[in-house]
Write a protein that holds these residues in place. Structure first.
Motif, mmCIF file in Angstrom:
data_model
loop_
_atom_site.group_PDB
_atom_site.id
_atom_site.type_symbol
_atom_site.label_atom_id
_atom_site.label_comp_id
_atom_site.label_asym_id
_atom_site.label_seq_id
_atom_site.Cartn_x
_atom_site.Cartn_y
_atom_site.Cartn_z
ATOM 1 N N ARG A 173 28.416 31.158 33.282
ATOM 2 C CA ARG A 173 28.984 31.295 34.627
ATOM 3 C C ARG A 173 30.498 31.106 34.609
ATOM 4 N N ILE A 174 30.969 30.116 33.854
ATOM 5 C CA ILE A 174 32.418 29.906 33.757
ATOM 6 C C ILE A 174 33.079 31.092 33.065
ATOM 7 N N ALA A 175 32.442 31.596 31.999
ATOM 8 C CA ALA A 175 33.002 32.741 31.282
ATOM 9 C C ALA A 175 33.060 33.973 32.181
ATOM 10 N N ASP A 176 32.022 34.212 32.960
ATOM 11 C CA ASP A 176 31.994 35.380 33.857
ATOM 12 C C ASP A 176 33.097 35.294 34.911
ATOM 13 N N VAL A 177 33.273 34.107 35.501
ATOM 14 C CA VAL A 177 34.326 33.937 36.511
ATOM 15 C C VAL A 177 35.697 34.088 35.859
ATOM 16 N N SER A 178 35.836 33.614 34.632
ATOM 17 C CA SER A 178 37.111 33.741 33.921
ATOM 18 C C SER A 178 37.503 35.204 33.766
ATOM 19 N N LEU A 179 36.570 36.036 33.356
ATOM 20 C CA LEU A 179 36.860 37.455 33.177
ATOM 21 C C LEU A 179 37.164 38.118 34.521
ATOM 22 N N SER A 180 36.528 37.645 35.597
ATOM 23 C CA SER A 180 36.855 38.164 36.936
ATOM 24 C C SER A 180 38.295 37.834 37.305
ATOM 25 N N CYS A 181 38.761 36.652 36.904
ATOM 26 C CA CYS A 181 40.156 36.263 37.152
ATOM 27 C C CYS A 181 41.119 37.203 36.432
ATOM 28 N N LEU A 182 40.821 37.510 35.183
ATOM 29 C CA LEU A 182 41.695 38.398 34.413
ATOM 30 C C LEU A 182 41.812 39.752 35.090
ATOM 31 N N ARG A 183 40.685 40.290 35.548
ATOM 32 C CA ARG A 183 40.706 41.598 36.213
ATOM 33 C C ARG A 183 41.490 41.528 37.518
ATOM 34 N N ALA A 184 41.295 40.461 38.281
ATOM 35 C CA ALA A 184 41.953 40.336 39.583
ATOM 36 C C ALA A 184 43.466 40.195 39.446
ATOM 37 N N LEU A 185 43.914 39.594 38.351
ATOM 38 C CA LEU A 185 45.331 39.278 38.200
ATOM 39 C C LEU A 185 46.053 40.214 37.226
ATOM 40 N N GLY A 186 45.351 41.190 36.694
ATOM 41 C CA GLY A 186 45.989 42.125 35.773
ATOM 42 C C GLY A 186 46.359 41.497 34.450
ATOM 43 N N LEU A 187 45.591 40.490 34.024
ATOM 44 C CA LEU A 187 45.838 39.821 32.761
ATOM 45 C C LEU A 187 44.897 40.391 31.695
ATOM 46 N N GLY A 188 44.875 39.776 30.526
ATOM 47 C CA GLY A 188 43.993 40.245 29.470
ATOM 48 C C GLY A 188 44.722 40.601 28.195
ATOM 49 N N TRP A 189 46.051 40.417 28.185
ATOM 50 C CA TRP A 189 46.819 40.587 26.939
ATOM 51 C C TRP A 189 47.261 39.201 26.490
ATOM 52 N N GLY A 190 46.824 38.803 25.321
ATOM 53 C CA GLY A 190 47.250 37.500 24.825
ATOM 54 C C GLY A 190 46.491 36.358 25.463
ATOM 55 N N PRO A 191 47.072 35.153 25.431
ATOM 56 C CA PRO A 191 46.350 33.956 25.850
ATOM 57 C C PRO A 191 46.381 33.718 27.360
ATOM 58 N N THR A 192 45.295 33.119 27.853
ATOM 59 C CA THR A 192 45.180 32.655 29.229
ATOM 60 C C THR A 192 44.359 31.384 29.210
ATOM 61 N N CYS A 193 44.688 30.424 30.054
ATOM 62 C CA CYS A 193 43.807 29.258 30.215
ATOM 63 C C CYS A 193 43.522 29.095 31.708
ATOM 64 N N ILE A 194 42.256 28.933 32.025
ATOM 65 C CA ILE A 194 41.810 28.903 33.416
ATOM 66 C C ILE A 194 41.130 27.570 33.690
ATOM 67 N N GLU A 195 41.615 26.862 34.715
ATOM 68 C CA GLU A 195 41.101 25.541 35.061
ATOM 69 C C GLU A 195 40.061 25.646 36.167
ATOM 70 N N PHE A 196 38.995 24.864 36.009
ATOM 71 C CA PHE A 196 37.877 24.883 36.955
ATOM 72 C C PHE A 196 37.504 23.471 37.377
ATOM 73 N N ARG A 197 36.851 23.388 38.538
ATOM 74 C CA ARG A 197 36.051 22.230 38.901
ATOM 75 C C ARG A 197 34.628 22.732 39.128
#
Length: 404
Positions: free
Chosen positions: A242-266
């Motif tokens: 579930r965390i991985a799926d939401v993470s990939l949704s963030c990348l798509r929403a923000l136009g990211l996906g090149w290189g590193p990203t770190c995503i914080e959750f609660r």
């Protein structure tokens, strides 16, 4: 043949030296461009070529990189420092080198814009408002409902971030942020957010690959100062997915996906809620813990991407790696700090580092700057790693005397 160089725009206390060392292992000559070439203490011991230049001035950076191209083959350009990461992306575009999309980086670094884009994409986030003055902040806090988090719309390292449980605390922190005590990187806008309560996790990503997910604990509120972090987090397969799926949704929403990203959750009653998307490699002890846990050196693999080589994110082994930040409980003058050698000698300890020396003034800010050192340990089991870490930390002591 010209020597191949890696240009680093500014740097950080944690990741800067790691980029320098990794660049050298890859046969690259690291060169740091900085507004203050003496700012980072790794310059002297690592003997890094450091050039003074206004890193807020893109034209000045382009001029300096063009000058360096007369001597070096510039293999890549990047920045370990979030405020300069978009600038590094612009330099990559100018010199036709691999790099992140600077527009995506910039919009992600504005937490209000980030929130808007995530909300539009249906990504689960806390309720939020943006405010420019005290009356708007108080109104937003009332609408969302206490307790709330107040934070600068642009910032990093939890600077200026505070949990407010009452309207009086909201007013007090608003005065702190807008009254001249907080240093703003742009126009002073305050993000007012619902306090998403639950365990804290961080997904570390390279490209579109979730390398792993770590967990962290904080010191006492109202601030969010990291105390202990462990990698990987203890999650069920479903929670990880579930965390991985939401993470990939963030990348798509923000136009990211090149290189590193770190995503914080609660992890809340609603499941994983995105607290923040950081469009760069995680700082602090994270890269070292991932390397100890999985044998994946994210900094080396990032540099490979920067210079156009193929990266390798395959796991070499599986361990549990944890870090404890050394955080004082009072302000004053650091009278003594010791035990580094004893802690380092504990079997299973991978690193012990002090950031300060005796006679250093300690003035807690309620953010990442409060830490005066760290200890990292690793072993095959979670319980063993925790025991190693505890033994090592107990070997360290310091004293702080009051200001006169």
């Amino acid at each position: 043949m010209a020597r191949r160089a890696l240009i680093l725009v500014e740097g950080t206390r944690a990741n800067g030296p790691l980029y320098v060392k990794a660049a050298r292992r890859l046969g690259l000559h690291p060169i740091t461009l900085s507004a203050d070439a003496t700012r980072f203490d790794y310059h002297a011991p690592e003997r890094v070529e450091a050039i003074r230049v206004d890193t807020d001035n893109l034209d000045a950076l382009i001029h300096e990189c063009a000058r360096l191209r007369a001597t070096y083959d510039i293999a890549g350009i990047t920045s370990p420092w979030e405020p300069s990461y978009a600038t590094a992306g612009k330099l990559c575009r100018h010199f036709d080198l691999p790099g992140p999309n600077p527009a995506s980086i910039e919009q992600c670094c504005d937490k209000f814009t980030q929130r808007q884009l995530l909300a539009a994409a249906g990504v689960p986030i806390p309720a939020y408002r943006v405010a420019a003055h005290a009356r708007e902040v108080e109104s937003a806090a009332t609408e969302i409902g206490l307790p709330v988090i107040l934070k600068p719309a642009v910032g990093r390292g939890s600077s200026g971030v505070r949990l407010c449980r009452s309207i009086d605390e909201v007013a007090e922190h608003t005065t702190h942020l807008l009254g001249g005590k907080h240093i703003w990187q742009c126009s002073p806008n305050i993000l007012v957010e619902e306090f998403a309560q639950g365990p804290f996790y961080c997904a570390d990503i390279m490209g579109n690959d979730v390398v792993g997910i770590g967990a962290s604990d904080f010191g006492p509120p109202p601030h969010f100062v990291f105390r202990e972090s462990i990698f990987p987090a203890s999650l069920t397969d479903d929670e990880h997915e579930r965390i991985a799926d939401v993470s990939l949704s963030c990348l798509r929403a923000l136009g990211l996906g090149w290189g590193p990203t770190c995503i914080e959750f609660r992890w809340t009653k609603r499941g994983p809620i995105v607290i923040e998307v950081n469009p760069r490699l995680a700082g602090g002890t994270t890269p070292r813990r991932i390397q100890l846990a999985y044998g994946v050196d994210l900094i080396t693999e990032h540099i490979k991407l920067i210079i156009g080589e193929e990266w390798d994110l395959r796991r070499r082994h599986s361990q549990i790696a944890a870090a404890r930040c050394l955080v004082p409980d009072r302000d004053g003058i650091l009278d003594r700090i010791g035990g580094e050698a004893r802690a380092a000698a504990v079997p299973g300890v991978a690193e012990v580092k002090f950031y300060v020396e005796p006679n250093t003034p300690i003035i807690r800010q309620g953010d990442y700057r409060d830490s005066i050192g760290h200890v990292i340990a690793a072993s095959p089991s979670r319980a063993e790693t925790q025991a190693i870490l505890e033994r090592a930390v107990n070997s360290i002591s310091w004293s702080i005397k009051p200001f006169r």
